[in-house]
Design an enzyme around this catalytic site. Structure first.
Site, mmCIF file in Angstrom:
data_model
loop_
_atom_site.group_PDB
_atom_site.id
_atom_site.type_symbol
_atom_site.label_atom_id
_atom_site.label_comp_id
_atom_site.label_asym_id
_atom_site.label_seq_id
_atom_site.Cartn_x
_atom_site.Cartn_y
_atom_site.Cartn_z
ATOM 1 N N LYS A 169 0.868 -1.177 0.000
ATOM 2 C CA LYS A 169 0.000 0.000 0.000
ATOM 3 C C LYS A 169 0.904 1.227 0.000
ATOM 4 O O LYS A 169 2.125 1.077 0.132
ATOM 5 C CB LYS A 169 -0.929 0.020 1.221
ATOM 6 C CG LYS A 169 -0.203 -0.235 2.549
ATOM 7 C CD LYS A 169 -1.171 -0.388 3.720
ATOM 8 C CE LYS A 169 -1.917 -1.686 3.735
ATOM 9 N NZ LYS A 169 -3.347 -1.567 3.467
ATOM 10 N N ARG A 170 0.345 2.425 -0.151
ATOM 11 C CA ARG A 170 1.191 3.607 -0.075
ATOM 12 C C ARG A 170 1.911 3.661 1.269
ATOM 13 O O ARG A 170 1.393 3.167 2.284
ATOM 14 C CB ARG A 170 0.351 4.884 -0.283
ATOM 15 C CG ARG A 170 -0.024 5.136 -1.731
ATOM 16 C CD ARG A 170 1.193 5.305 -2.617
ATOM 17 N NE ARG A 170 1.836 6.574 -2.391
ATOM 18 C CZ ARG A 170 1.688 7.651 -3.163
ATOM 19 N NH1 ARG A 170 0.946 7.590 -4.245
ATOM 20 N NH2 ARG A 170 2.300 8.782 -2.872
ATOM 21 N N LYS A 225 -8.921 -7.224 -1.764
ATOM 22 C CA LYS A 225 -8.279 -7.963 -2.852
ATOM 23 C C LYS A 225 -7.601 -9.218 -2.316
ATOM 24 O O LYS A 225 -7.692 -10.301 -2.909
ATOM 25 C CB LYS A 225 -7.214 -7.088 -3.543
ATOM 26 C CG LYS A 225 -7.749 -5.848 -4.225
ATOM 27 C CD LYS A 225 -6.587 -4.919 -4.620
ATOM 28 C CE LYS A 225 -7.074 -3.531 -4.957
ATOM 29 N NZ LYS A 225 -5.977 -2.535 -4.962
HETATM 30 C C1 LIG Z 1 -5.689 -1.523 -4.163
HETATM 31 C C2 LIG Z 1 -4.507 -0.669 -4.369
HETATM 32 C C3 LIG Z 1 -4.206 0.347 -3.452
HETATM 33 C C4 LIG Z 1 -5.006 0.568 -2.194
HETATM 34 O O1 LIG Z 1 -4.497 -0.279 -1.187
HETATM 35 P P1 LIG Z 1 -4.844 -0.075 0.352
HETATM 36 O O2 LIG Z 1 -4.235 -1.258 1.016
HETATM 37 O O3 LIG Z 1 -6.348 -0.089 0.469
HETATM 38 O O4 LIG Z 1 -4.253 1.205 0.781
HETATM 39 C C5 LIG Z 1 -3.091 1.125 -3.685
HETATM 40 N N1 LIG Z 1 -2.306 0.938 -4.756
HETATM 41 C C6 LIG Z 1 -2.555 -0.046 -5.648
HETATM 42 C C7 LIG Z 1 -1.635 -0.218 -6.809
HETATM 43 C C8 LIG Z 1 -3.664 -0.874 -5.489
HETATM 44 O O5 LIG Z 1 -3.911 -1.836 -6.392
#
Ligand SMILES: *Cc1c(COP(=O)(O)O)cnc(C)c1O
Length: 810
Positions: free
Chosen positions: A542-543, A654
């Site tokens: 994640k970020r 996901k």
């Molecule tokens: C789904 C996704 C996110 C969001 O992820 P979180 O865990 O909800 O912060 C960020 N970047 C990408 C590339 C993603 O596919």
């Protein structure tokens, strides 16, 4: 399309368009040939869809977003058009592999993370559910930067995603519109109406590029319209009073094109730059003008019916200028009175809130705003004036709250307030997030307009995030419960019967191992590191952000390492910790955390004494395509944000859908995942959001105390302070002081103990593979609720009031 047809079309394309035969073709040639074949087919349905919507006078939804994180699209189209399997065979027959061909497409990275990906998932679900819904965004020349890790540092490279042409876009110069900035406004009374004239305004030409959004197996093709800024006047007209200066012209052209030049790389962080405000108004004005134009040409209807034929959803406050801009267009261009224009605007617009982080709140200084958007500022002032008057006279019990509720106060314009006042719906993105909005962040607004507030828990498109990225698991699911889950993801619940079935468990385990082996090869290729595919793949992607607490994860890893150093024979299941994260380029602390993880990884991965029980992998340039490779291989899904801070999260969904078990705090949609699977099928730990909020308001947490009393934390913090992690030892002192002198804003130390206990329980649970696989299958079975199809159904029926509009009844 059948195999034979596809093969003929590819051959014919190579020969007639490129003048080559198959044996001389590159992967990219095949990619281009396939894209042309797809485009021809898509265009037929695209036209039919448009005609169908026009003919039936269907209400249209427009999703306004500054970000659309689309990733690659070819596989989506192949899947949606039922061409994936035949294309795979043909490509193989021609001597290529489909995966290598698909890799030729550049990711469309027009977004930062969750917010932009949500917009992309919503487009996919709208088309697949046959809802007339379109995207409205900016065609940034540069998407989110490409991340390189050099000497343990993040280095950002520009993402020039258009360098090889973008095969899915269609430039529509005839549908360009003009957007005006700055200058002064002159008012004149004509025929009993005030007319507004712009003097010395900068006029920008907005040119739309349309990207088709195909639905799954249904002939619906909706539109994502991305706007690009071009200079609208020629050199001669540019300088009226002086001789035209070529250099001035070039500079002017560049300054105009700057508007759609790059995506701001900040996730959950407001940057009050004038260029950003320009981007926002550019998107909103161009988008609305084009909507009104097509409304008028298609229906010849009076604009009084606008809100019954158009719904606009704004993704966070970034596009909240739709409120004053729609007012301006209805009043100044369409000669409507204030009351009617206001009623149409508020009935058309709906607002989605994405965060309660104070650093993310958008507020613009009046000076900057009024000089860039003088007419819009007049309208915002009037909206504010009328809003405050309305409270004073009609909601007397809120009189004391006026200073807090006002749209403009202390020289700042509050975009969230503008969005709430100017819309008929305000929604949060997970139950707990909506509750926090109602009871805390926006409690006065909630008391004032209780009916506006509602929840729409986020979702993800199961077509991309399961069907497409994990074909092996998809096949296994279909073999057990049939095909219907693909169109009705809630049907995944039928898998629950197989949760304890030993043969199904074994097959699910085989699929997971296969995906882990595949990821292990990618890790080897990218980092040179060899990882054990029998180890637990523990994934944190994640970020990079303080509240997402990558720091908590690496603290625990170092604790394990320190423990193993003392006792190398400690019986733990080997773990591979996998990170992927970009830090905003100006976010110093986040970049320090990357350095820290990479430094710890170097020590741990190269220490022979711990018998390969721990490996730490940080994969470069986390983006959609990398996510698609990691997620099917995850055993453990790290969702460890400080409770109350993560509005929803979608990465959690996901990974659940791909059979990973969530190790998470009671935050965002983790709570709803727990509600679905039951507390025995998830690993939760840590402070609750009530406890976190209580500490923020009333104090009572002292990070120093934990340093004094917890030896594990003391060791790690001392290692940070004393340069154990090498390189420039002063670096990690910043993290040390952040935790100890600034009292650990995100409760990393506070949650450490309960995190560590739960991690130990993860290890214990993994030893019982029957139990683990039962949990994993249970998670997949309940993941249907988190399909964005469910989310879009809710938006469509509760906010937009649109229904399914099947282009053809099949
Ligand atoms: C789904 C996704 C996110 C969001 O992820 P979180 O865990 O909800 O912060 C960020 N970047 C990408 C590339 C993603 O596919």
């Amino acid at each position: 399309m059948k195999e034979k047809e596809i093969q003929e079309a590819i051959n014919s394309h190579l020969e007639t368009k490129l003048g080559i035969s198959v044996k001389d073709a590159s992967n990219r040639d095949i990619f281009i040939a396939l894209s042309c074949i797809l485009t021809e087919k898509i265009n037929v349905d695209w036209k039919l869809t448009q005609e169908f919507y026009d003919k039936n006078n269907e209400k249209q939804v427009y999703y306004f977003s500054m970000e659309f994180l689309l990733g690659k699209l070819m596989k989506v189209h192949l899947l949606n058009l039922q061409m994936l399997e035949p294309a795979k065979k043909v490509v193989k027959k021609l001597g290529f592999t489909l995966d290598e061909v698909l890799a030729c497409e550049h990711d469309a990275g027009l977004g930062n993370g969750g917010l932009g990906r949500l917009a992309a998932c919503f487009l996919d679900s709208m088309a697949s559910l046959q809802i007339p819904g379109h995207g409205c965004g900016i065609r940034y020349k540069y998407g989110l930067f490409e991340q390189r890790l050099i000497n343990r540092n993040q280095v950002e490279l520009p993402d020039y995603w258009l360098k090889d042409d973008y095969v899915w876009e269609h430039r529509k110069p005839d549908e360009s519109v003009e957007v005006k900035f700055g200058g002064t406004i002159n008012m004149k009374e004509e025929n009993g109406r005030l007319q507004f004239y712009y003097e010395n305004a900068e006029t920008v030409r907005a040119v739309p590029f349309d990207v088709p959004i195909t639905g799954y197996n249904n002939q619906t093709v909706n539109t994502l319209r991305l706007w690009s800024a071009e200079s609208s006047i020629d050199a001669a007209a540019y300088s009226q009073n002086e001789l035209p200066q070529y250099n001035d012209y070039l500079e002017y052209k560049r300054s105009i094109e700057q508007i759609s030049e790059f995506l701001y790389p900040d996730d959950s962080h407001f940057e009050g730059k004038k260029l950003r405000l320009k981007q926002q108004y550019f998107l909103v004005s161009a988008g609305l003008q084009s909507i009104i134009r097509s409304f008028k040409t298609n229906y010849f209807k009076s604009l009084s019916e606008f809100s019954s034929k158009v719904a606009i959803q704004i993704n966070d406050t970034h596009p909240s200028l739709v409120v004053p801009e729609l007012m301006r267009l209805l009043m100044d261009e369409e000669e409507m009175g204030w009351e009617q224009a206001w009623s149409i605007t508020t009935q058309t617009v709906a607002y989605t809130n994405h965060t309660t982080l104070s650093e993310a709140l958008e507020t613009w200084p009046v000076d900057l705003f009024s000089s860039l958007l003088p007419r819009i500022y007049m309208i915002v002032e009037e909206i504010n004036e009328r809003f405050c008057q309305n409270i004073w006279f009609d909601h007397k019990q809120f009189r004391n709250e006026i200073p807090e509720l006002a749209i403009i106060s202390y020289g700042q314009i509050k975009m969230a307030h503008l969005a709430i006042v100017g819309s008929h719906s305000v929604n949060g993105v997970a139950k707990i997030h909506t509750d926090i909005l109602k009871n805390k962040e926006m409690k006065h607004f909630y008391r004032l307009y209780p009916a506006k507030f509602n929840n729409k828990t986020n979702g993800i498109t199961h077509r991309r995030w399961l069907l497409q990225i994990n074909p092996e698991l998809s096949r296994l699911i279909t073999s057990a419960i049939g095909n219907q889950w693909k169109e009705r993801p809630k049907d995944l619940i039928k898998l629950i019967r197989y949760a304890e079935d030993p043969s199904f468990q074994l097959k699910a385990k085989e699929v997971k191992t296969y995906n882990k082996q595949r990821l292990a090869r990618i890790i080897k290729a990218q980092t040179g590191l060899i990882v054990n595919d029998q180890s637990i793949f523990d994934v944190h992607i994640k970020r990079l952000h303080g509240y997402k607490r990558q720091l908590l994860n690496i603290f625990h890893i170092i604790y394990l390492y320190n423990t193993l150093k003392e006792n190398p024979d400690l019986d733990i299941i080997p773990r591979t910790f996998i990170f992927g994260a970009k830090a905003a380029p100006g976010y110093y602390f986040a970049k320090q955390v990357i350095r820290f993880i990479l430094s710890a990884a170097d020590i741990i991965n190269n220490d022979d004494t711990i018998q390969n029980k721990l490996k730490v992998v940080f994969l470069e340039n986390y983006n959609i395509t990398l996510a698609e490779k990691i997620i099917p291989a995850a055993d453990v899904s790290e969702q460890i944000s400080t409770a109350s801070k993560e509005a929803s999260g979608t990465g959690n969904m996901k990974m659940m859908m791909n059979g990973a078990l969530t190790l998470g705090t009671l935050d965002g949609a983790n709570i709803e995942i727990k509600d679905m699977v039951g507390e025995n099928n998830i690993f939760t730990f840590g402070l609750t959001s009530d406890e976190v909020l209580h500490f923020y308001h009333h104090g009572g947490y002292n990070a120093q105390d934990l340093y004094q009393t917890d030896e594990r934390l003391q060791s790690i913090l001392n290692q940070l302070h004393d340069g154990f992690f090498g390189n420039d030892e002063k670096d990690f002192k910043d993290i040390y002081y952040n935790l100890l002198s600034h009292n650990d804003e995100f409760f990393v130390l506070k949650d450490f103990n309960s995190y560590e206990e739960m991690q130990e329980f993860v290890d214990q649970t993994y030893r019982n593979q029957q139990k683990w696989m039962k949990m994993s299958i249970t998670n997949i079975a309940h993941s249907g609720k988190f399909s964005s199809d469910r989310t879009i159904h809710e938006y469509a029926s509760e906010i937009w009031k649109v229904s399914k509009s099947p282009v053809f009844s099949r």
